[in-house]
Structures are given as C-alpha cells and as structure tokens.
Design an enzyme around this catalytic site. Structure first.
Site, PDB file in Angstrom:
ATOM      1  N   CYS B 165      41.276 -20.557  19.429  1.00  0.00           N
ATOM      2  CA  CYS B 165      42.516 -19.757  19.931  1.00  0.00           C
ATOM      3  C   CYS B 165      43.578 -19.359  18.858  1.00  0.00           C
ATOM      4  O   CYS B 165      44.612 -18.575  19.417  1.00  0.00           O
ATOM      5  CB  CYS B 165      42.763 -20.120  21.147  1.00  0.00           C
ATOM      6  SG  CYS B 165      41.856 -20.549  22.359  1.00  0.00           S
ATOM      7  N   HIS B 296      52.560 -18.530  21.212  1.00  0.00           N
ATOM      8  CA  HIS B 296      51.258 -18.840  21.855  1.00  0.00           C
ATOM      9  C   HIS B 296      51.424 -18.825  23.312  1.00  0.00           C
ATOM     10  O   HIS B 296      50.559 -18.080  23.849  1.00  0.00           O
ATOM     11  CB  HIS B 296      50.905 -20.072  21.341  1.00  0.00           C
ATOM     12  CG  HIS B 296      49.240 -20.406  21.468  1.00  0.00           C
ATOM     13  ND1 HIS B 296      48.276 -19.627  20.955  1.00  0.00           N
ATOM     14  CD2 HIS B 296      48.659 -21.382  22.285  1.00  0.00           C
ATOM     15  CE1 HIS B 296      47.051 -19.807  21.219  1.00  0.00           C
ATOM     16  NE2 HIS B 296      47.279 -20.828  22.189  1.00  0.00           N
ATOM     17  N   HIS B 331      44.899 -14.615  28.144  1.00  0.00           N
ATOM     18  CA  HIS B 331      44.608 -15.447  26.728  1.00  0.00           C
ATOM     19  C   HIS B 331      43.531 -14.759  26.163  1.00  0.00           C
ATOM     20  O   HIS B 331      42.399 -15.202  26.644  1.00  0.00           O
ATOM     21  CB  HIS B 331      44.492 -16.936  27.022  1.00  0.00           C
ATOM     22  CG  HIS B 331      44.484 -17.697  25.832  1.00  0.00           C
ATOM     23  ND1 HIS B 331      44.058 -16.899  24.563  1.00  0.00           N
ATOM     24  CD2 HIS B 331      44.663 -18.981  25.440  1.00  0.00           C
ATOM     25  CE1 HIS B 331      44.094 -18.090  23.662  1.00  0.00           C
ATOM     26  NE2 HIS B 331      44.613 -19.362  23.960  1.00  0.00           N
TER      27      HIS B 331
END
Lengths: 377, 406
Positions: B165, B296, B331
């Site tokens: 990620c 994030h 996400h």
C-alpha cells in the site's frame, strides 16, 4: 529551503553474494554444484507437490524450521522462508556494518507472483469456507506481495529502504538497477539486493499455462534465491570485504515494431557497453539466460554477433540447465554464477568485464555489465 | 568521501488517473474539489455472506475506449487501468507519443495485489484446464510492461514495485532518482490495483473493513473501504520539460523510505517519523515549509492514531492541515499514494486543499485539522504525501510548486 540530497557518483561494487539453490543452502554447494556440471533437478514428491511437473529443481530438504529454527517460522510460507534464509547468507558477510547502522542498509527483493500459493489458497478458503471471510487472519499477511521483504527485514533488522521488485525473468537485473539508484540517490550506504522464487503447485500451474515458460512449457522449474551486496568501492575496502566486481551498468529494452529478441538484445547490449565505454573484446565472461527454444536461439545469435562464438577468450556459463527455470530468480542466479567464476579468477583485471543477459516473456530484455577490480591497491 | 553532484530537478507534467470518483484529470479534480464519494455496493465479486460489502469500485471503465495498442484481452483489469492511466498521462502532458518513443524512458508501477482479479478467478476455476491466457497475463510485471506495449516504447526499463500500500510513492521515488541521476529524462510512474475477492476477505476477517463509509480521523471511524484504480504521473527532468514548453503541475522535491523491521502488519510511530524527516532532508525542506499533508489516513483506529502521533513527532511545531482522500476514493491499495501524489500536484496548481469527507467529529486521539468535508482554497507551495504498507514499509514524498523551491 536547503539543498536536496546530492547524487553519489563514486564507483559501485558488488562485494559479497549468497545463494539458496537446488544445490543446497549456501555458496559452497552452489559453486560446487555448478562446477560439477551435475543437475539440480530431481523427481518431485507428487504428494507434496501435485501439479503438471514430475521433476523440479527444489532446494533439497528445505524447510523454514530446518534453516531458521522453529521459533517464529510456523506461519512462514515457502517463499518467505527461502528469502529470509538467502538474505541471511548475505547478512553473515556484513553483520558488523548492519548492526552499526541498520537504518543505512537497504533490502531490495525481487519476486514473481510473491507466494502465489499463499495468495490463491486464501481465495480458495474464501470460496470454499462456510462464510466468504473464513480465511486465516494470521496467514493473510502472507498474501501481500512484499511479505518476504518485510519479514526478511524483521528477521535480520534491516531498517533502511525495503523494496519489492517484480519483472518476470528480468527481475534480478531490475532489482540491481533499482538498488543502484537507491544508493546513488543517497537513501542508503549498503544494499542487499536479490530475488527469490518458490516452487509451489500454484506457481507450477501458472508457469505451465504461461506456455512460453522455458520456451516449451515443459522445462523443469527451479526455485531458490540469490543476493548480492552493493556498496561503494571505498566501503567494501574499508570493511575488508574486498570488491568482487565493479557495477559498470545495466541496460533494458523492449521488442517493438516487429523487432525480435535477437535485434533488441543486440541493441541493448551494445548500448550498455557504449555507455560504460567498454568494447566487446573486453567482455571475457557471459552468463546468458539460456532459454530453450526460439528465444534462446535469438539470444545466442545476438551474443555471437557482438562477442563472437562461445570460446576461451569470451566464455559463456550456463546455469539454467542445472537449476531449472527459476523465473523471478533466474537472472540473479546467473549473476551469482558469474560471481562464483570471478572468485576463481575470471574477470580479474580492471579492463575485463562480465555480462549477464535476460529475456522476459513480455518482450522485455536486459543486461548487467560487471568489471574486474584488479589487485588490491 | 565519495564524489557527488547536484541532482537534476524533476517535474510532473502529465497526470493519468482512473478512479471511482472520475477518470481523467478533469473529473478527478472536480471530484476532489467537491468532495465526491466513490462508495457503492461492490459488484466485482460475489458478496453474499458478508454483512456489508461497500467499496470504491470503478463501474464506468471501458478498456476498448481507453486502450489503443495494448490488446484489452491480453491484460487483466489492473493492467488495463495501468496502460489507460499512462496513455492519459502522456496525452495530458501534451507529449506526442511519437516523440516519447524517441526517448529513453523508465516505467515504474507500484501495486499491492498485482493481477489479483485473474488470480482470484484462476484459484476458483479448476484451472488445470486453463484458461491459459489468464495465467499468461497474471504476473505483476505485466502492470508495467502493459504501459510499454500501449505506448510502443523501445528504449525502456519497465519495473513493477509490489511494495503493497506504499507502492505508488515507491514507484514515483524510483522515477525521481532515475531522472535526478541523469539515467532518463522521462519517466511514467505511479500505482495500480483492482478490487479483488482475496483482499476483501482478508481485511474483513481482520475486522478492518468499515461497514458503510471510510471516515479518516473521525472519532467514530470504523476502518477502511477498499478501492481501485490507477494513478500514473508523467515525470520529466526540468530541462526536458522547459525545452518542450510543457505545462508544469509541480516539482518532485524528494522522498524518504524506511522499514520498521518490527511487525508485518502494525505501523510504527518512530519509524514513520524517521521516514518523514528523511523525506524533508532529501527534498531540502523544513517541516515549517509544508503547507498540508496528504496522509495515508486509512480510517482504521491504529493507522490514524499512529500516523498523527508520528506527524507530531516529526513536526515539532503545530503540524499543517492533514487530510485523507481515502474518504472519497477508499483505499486504492497500490494506487493510493500515486493518486495522493496526483491530488497533491493538482492542489498545488489549483490552489486548494482536498477535504477529508464523511467527517463528523475529530478523534481527540488523532487531533488534526483534517479540512473536514469541504475543500479549502489555499496557496499551496509544498506538500507531503504519506504512505504506509504492511511489512513495515513507509514512503513519504514531497512535492512543491515549481518556481518557489529555488
């Protein structure tokens, strides 16, 4: 604002290597196995590894528990265990530097599908379980493609940049190129760089169906991994490791506009030599990809056009036939095979060079050029 | 002392985005400005058996329309996103494809799951009998070679960076280093992922999946929503961009990488703070230079708390506004930080800070000015784009307005 980090332009060298291969765990079995000419490919245990192949180049008797101990390895999949073990072989050779500054050491780890066995097992659990989320939460992190790199960093306390690289058979060369930029960009002082591949039923089926695997889909697969230590010439000398080879350059190209592997690889190799200011006569050792079938023939033609036939003044070493098709680890095994030859005296003088070539299934080609280091000053 | 030279400057001149709030720069910008939500019930895979299955899915992507050269059937969904985003980035940067083909190019694409949709299908099918084309297109390396094929590039190095990620920032950082060192003048870098069954099942099982929406930094946040898409940046050396009179979105000032080397899943505050400091140092900026942070900000309890604590550690003064676009986009895994970088570039050019949507009340345990719900007009000179990944991998990217850094 102040100045951004400068580009480090000093000479880069490879100063150590490690291997976990179908010949066993460590450098010595790898050296000895290659030298003996024997094959690392053996019959597969069909119960442990059901699938399309009956033979493979497995790392003999490999298990995480055997090489890493029982503690902390229960959940490790095969790919991660091979990675942690192979990285460990290199860590042994730079332990002092690593413990002195773990933040300044980078780890660059190449992989193909990562542990595609872990990934696809999880999907199957989701499909076959009573509920779609009945997957093993402890094993879920194994399905993330950077698990092997992250776990290797945890195991060996490597706190600098930690990067996973993927690019089919070129993976090892791409990892080396990436590692070089990481160093030159000032992100670390030392890079442990390599690639790993596991043998698993799922990978075997994927490579089988990929058809071009091994050029004929039937060549035996291999597994394992190799790592090299990339650092400045000065740092290698200071540590007493002594550089093995200088990294003179890497080059990559893609087959386009109908250009085949032969012409594309020739252009790639000639460009890499030109950028490094090296003439073909200076190349004394070549570790080619050695694919069976048309791609292998094309590589052979390209190398013969540039360097002449395989002969004493420019020798070719062939590790693929002994290791099997190790896909993501293929080019890094070729690199390790070349370093093993360097240790035996090949490519010694500063005017001598070795070349590693790679060909991908997706039309990409690449190479790495390594120069001799001469006698220590 | 090793010899050294000044790095060449690197700028962003084109953006290609495929997202759940819009495909193409115009739609994406409108979405970011208006706080559009990409949330909808997931249709990509069978969701029966889950108590909830919302995600930020892309429902209007037509590969046949977006891809010119790469055969759509030869690529999985992620490869299609990747090639399409690169094609858009090059067009957005007004770089003629013919001219691009004359350049030495680095293609560097980050991902979490690779061609996961195909791997899901192969795992479900009794694929001893094929289909072979799914196996052939399933390696992660295809996400970068798809771009090579789509644009017909010859003098090219194509690499996929599956650092989960944080992969988008990693891939952009790689391009930055290549241009800075003078290896290439042009790079196409970013990240991509497609929704897949495996990852949904895993995050759901870990209890990390929000039932309805993603609410970064909110007291009542309940976790992530999975998203998908691609963000590819056309990056050039400053000289190259100036020589062809390119429009410059932003300058890439620097980046930092660290590895926690502690836990395969839990983030670490100290290591993340170290990463931010390395990024500042690499870029030659001070914390006080940063106008906002694109966090994030996944919307899980652990991430948002650790990330804000790390920001406070690295920014000794009060930290700047800290937003998460994951409220809008979910996400998007390997694409997430690449889309974050694209959003930062647009924020710099257009003079606004994108909002953190679905926000009701900021959690006192991660107290930040998250620019709740409404975009904010602002003069933006320097931005920080954070990314964290499983494996303890952190990557922080610094972008600046071109012309202010010198």
């Amino acid at each position: 604002m102040s100045a951004p980090t400068a580009i480090a332009t000093g000479e880069l060298v490879l100063s150590a290597w490690s291997a976990v291969s179908p010949f066993g765990v460590g450098r010595e079995p790898f050296r000895e196995g290659l030298r003996s000419g024997r094959s690392g490919i053996a019959a597969l245990d069909a119960e442990a590894f059901p699938g399309p192949y009956t033979t493979a180049g497995l790392v003999p008797d490999f298990s995480a528990a055997k090489y890493l101990g029982r503690k902390g390895t229960r959940l490790m999949d095969r790919l991660t265990a091979l990675a942690v073990t192979a990285v460990g072989g290199l860590v042994e050779q730079c332990r002092d530097d690593l413990s002195a500054a773990p933040e300044r050491a980078g780890l660059v780890l190449g992989t193909g599908w990562a542990s595609v066995q872990s990934i696809m097992d999880t999907t199957r659990d989701s499909v076959n379980g009573e509920k779609p989320y009945h997957v093993d939460p402890a094993k879920f992190p194994n399905t993330v493609m950077n698990k092997a790199a992250g776990q290797s960093a945890i195991w060996h306390t490597i706190k600098g940049p930690n990067t996973t690289i993927s690019g089919d058979w070129l993976t090892g060369l791409l990892a080396l190129s990436y590692a070089t930029r990481l160093y030159r960009g000032g992100h670390c002082d030392l890079v442990l760089c390599g690639a790993v591949e596991e043998y698993s039923t799922q990978r075997a089926w994927l490579d089988w169906h990929s058809g071009e695997a091994g050029g004929d889909g039937a060549a035996a697969l291999g597994e394992g991994g190799a790592f090299v230590l990339l650092e400045s010439a000065e740092s290698a000398r200071r540590s007493g490791r002594g550089p093995l080879v200088r990294l003179a350059g890497t080059g990559f190209r893609s087959c386009q506009d109908g250009a085949g592997v032969r012409d594309t690889l020739e252009t790639c190799v000639r460009g890499t030599l030109r950028r490094a200011g090296v003439s073909p006569e200076q190349v004394r050792l070549i570790a080619p990809a050695d694919l069976p079938g048309p791609a292998g023939a094309a590589e052979d033609e390209a190398l013969t056009v540039v360097f002449g036939a395989d002969n004493a003044s420019c020798r070719r070493i062939h590790c693929r036939a002994q290791l099997g098709d190790t896909t993501a680890a293929a080019t890094v095994f070729q690199l390790a095979a070349a370093l093993a030859e360097v240790e035996r005296g090949a490519v010694h003088d500063t005017g001598e060079y070795a070349l590693v070539t790679g060909i991908g299934r997706d039309g990409m080609v690449g190479c790495a050029l390594l120069g001799g280091c001469g006698d220590p000053a | 002392m090793d010899s050294a030279r000044e790095p060449r400057r690197v700028v962003v001149t084109g953006l290609g985005v495929v997202t759940s709030i819009g495909t193409g720069v115009g739609e994406f910008l409108t979405g970011l400005r208006s706080g559009r939500s990409g949330v909808k019930p997931i249709t990509s895979f069978e969701t029966a058996g889950y108590a909830h299955a919302n995600g930020c899915e892309i429902t209007d992507f037509d590969p046949a329309r977006r891809l010119h050269e790469a055969g759509a059937e030869e690529l999985g969904r992620a490869g299609q996103f990747s090639a399409a985003a690169a094609r858009m980035a090059v067009a957005d940067g007004a770089m003629p494809v013919r001219a691009l083909r004359e350049e030495r190019v680095l293609v560097s694409v980050g991902t979490t799951d690779g061609e996961s949709r195909d791997l899901d299908r192969l795992a479900i099918l009794d694929y001893q009998d094929g289909p072979a084309h799914l196996a052939r297109r399933s390696p992660a390396g295809r996400l970068s070679s798809a771009i090579v094929r789509e644009l017909g590039l010859s003098d090219v190095e194509a690499v996929t960076i599956p650092t989960a990620c944080a992969a988008g920032n990693y891939a952009i950082g790689h391009g930055m280093d290549a241009i800075r060192a003078g290896d290439v003048d042009v790079a196409l870098c970013g990240g991509v992922d497609a929704l897949c069954r495996k990852t949904y099942a895993g995050f759901y099982r870990l209890g990390a999946m929000a039932p309805e929406v993603c609410q970064p930094f909110d007291r009542d946040r309940k976790g992530i929503l999975v998203g998908e898409g691609a963000g590819i940046l056309l990056m050039e050396s400053l000289e190259h961009a100036l020589a062809r009179g390119a429009r410059i979105y932003a300058e890439l000032l620097g980046y930092g990488l660290t590895c926690d080397a502690l836990s395969p899943v839990a983030p670490d505050q100290d290591s993340l703070a170290r990463c931010m400091r390395l990024a500042h140092e690499n870029a030659g900026v001070k914390p006080t230079d940063i106008d906002f942070i694109s966090a994030h900000g996944t919307g899980t309890k652990a991430n948002d708390m650790t990330e804000v604590a790390a920001i406070r550690q690295a920014f000794t003064d009060a930290p700047p506004p800290t937003v998460s676009i994951k409220g809008m986009l979910g996400h998007a895994m390997g694409a997430a930080s690449a889309l974050g970088a694209a959003a930062c570039a647009l924020a710099i050019t257009e003079g606004f800070i994108p909002p953190t949507i679905n926000h009701r009340e900021t959690d006192p345990e991660c107290q930040v000015d998250c620019v709740p719900n409404q975009a904010r007009p602002a003069e933006v000179r320097v931005v920080q784009n954070n990314a964290l990944a499983f494996g303890g991998n952190n990557a922080v990217l610094i972008l600046g307005r071109y012309g202010t850094a010198a």
